[in-house]
Enzyme design. Sequence first.
Site: not given
Ligand SMILES: NC(=O)c1ccc[n+]([C@@H]2O[C@H](COP(=O)([O-])OP(=O)(O)OC[C@H]3O[C@@H](n4cnc5c(N)ncnc54)[C@H](OP(=O)(O)O)[C@@H]3O)[C@@H](O)[C@H]2O)c1
Length: 339
Positions: A189, A202
């Site tokens: 991130s 985080y």
């Molecule tokens: N979005 C941003 O702005 C951003 C920025 C920088 C980095 N990131 C990084 O990108 C990655 C993905 O983030 P995102 O924003 O795409 O998240 P998201 O839309 O909330 O999606 C999260 C995914 O992970 C799964 N998940 C969550 N908790 C879980 C658990 N305890 N065990 C198994 N599966 C789990 C969810 O499945 P379920 O729905 O089935 O729980 C979903 O498929 C993360 O590592 C985050 O730190 C995101």
Amino acid sequence: MESALPAAGFLYWVGAGTVAYLALRISYSLFTALRVWGVGNEAGVGPGLGEWAVVTGGTDGIGKSYAEELAKRGMKVVLISRSQDKLDQVSSEIKEKFKVETRTIAVDFTLEDIYDKIKTGLAGLEIGILVNNVGMSYEYPEYFLDVPDLDNVIKKMININILSVCKMTQLVLPGMVERSKGAILNISSGSGMFPVPLLTIYSATKTFVDFFSQCLHEEYRSKGIFVQSVLPYFVATKLAKIRKPTLDKPTPETFVKSAIKTVGLQSRTNGYLIHVLMVGRLFESQISTFWLGVSFPLSYRIVCNRLAYIHCPAIVTRHLCPVIIIMVVYPRTLQSTSK
Ligand SMILES: NC(=O)c1ccc[n+]([C@@H]2O[C@H](COP(=O)([O-])OP(=O)(O)OC[C@H]3O[C@@H](n4cnc5c(N)ncnc54)[C@H](OP(=O)(O)O)[C@@H]3O)[C@@H](O)[C@H]2O)c1
């Protein structure tokens, strides 16, 4: 007055050399930027690396977009997430839309005893790409000691953001090494590039992911394995609590379409050109530690205010300082030495 002339001559050549050096570095950076963001490595990412792609947290947000993008390129996909219902739904969507085989493994990555189940689920698969995407952040920014249920949050966040990356790599890497090819994409991130107070755990866990990826890349690149640290800024997902995408907060689809172009070309990337410009890494190669030192206090203050993208003034300062010195200070020094 006469004795000043040799010094001026020397300074002239130092200045000319610096200008030539900067011009070369800037041209090189522009060429690299064009190659990465204009052309990309579309052809290198697909079943050529191995039949299967494995995506953790693959049912939503960035993970789901990686799964779809890789399926679009003809890779079979293993989705690993928490809820079986969502896994079934996304898996059949991908199967239908891209006509590829899919598998699902339902586990909760906040737990530690899930890796035997994952190992069984992945047994015998030729895995070409692993996307270590699953992650969790805070519900809201908070002082460390005031984070609700802190004991649990510490354990969960370390398990999901750090342990999963290490353990999934441990499971998948041996097969890649055996076949001398493969790619591991670790989603860190932007919060892992700078300290982000009020998101302390985080931010620190994401720095781990970044360092882990960089070290692993150095260890295994000679064995044909490409490890990438992906450092996005905001992407419009549930985790970021952003519903409406904008240019600087793209949809996960837009983000991944862009990030996937960098696989094989950049072992450390913000994945999306606007995020690269926000963080000022386009010309990073020619920034000296000194200029970074000058701008860091400013960037730091702004990151503390969680307005990271406004730290552009710091970036501008950082890039313009050498230019100002060469264009303004240096000629004046020359004038005064020759008087
Ligand atoms: N979005 C941003 O702005 C951003 C920025 C920088 C980095 N990131 C990084 O990108 C990655 C993905 O983030 P995102 O924003 O795409 O998240 P998201 O839309 O909330 O999606 C999260 C995914 O992970 C799964 N998940 C969550 N908790 C879980 C658990 N305890 N065990 C198994 N599966 C789990 C969810 O499945 P379920 O729905 O089935 O729980 C979903 O498929 C993360 O590592 C985050 O730190 C995101």
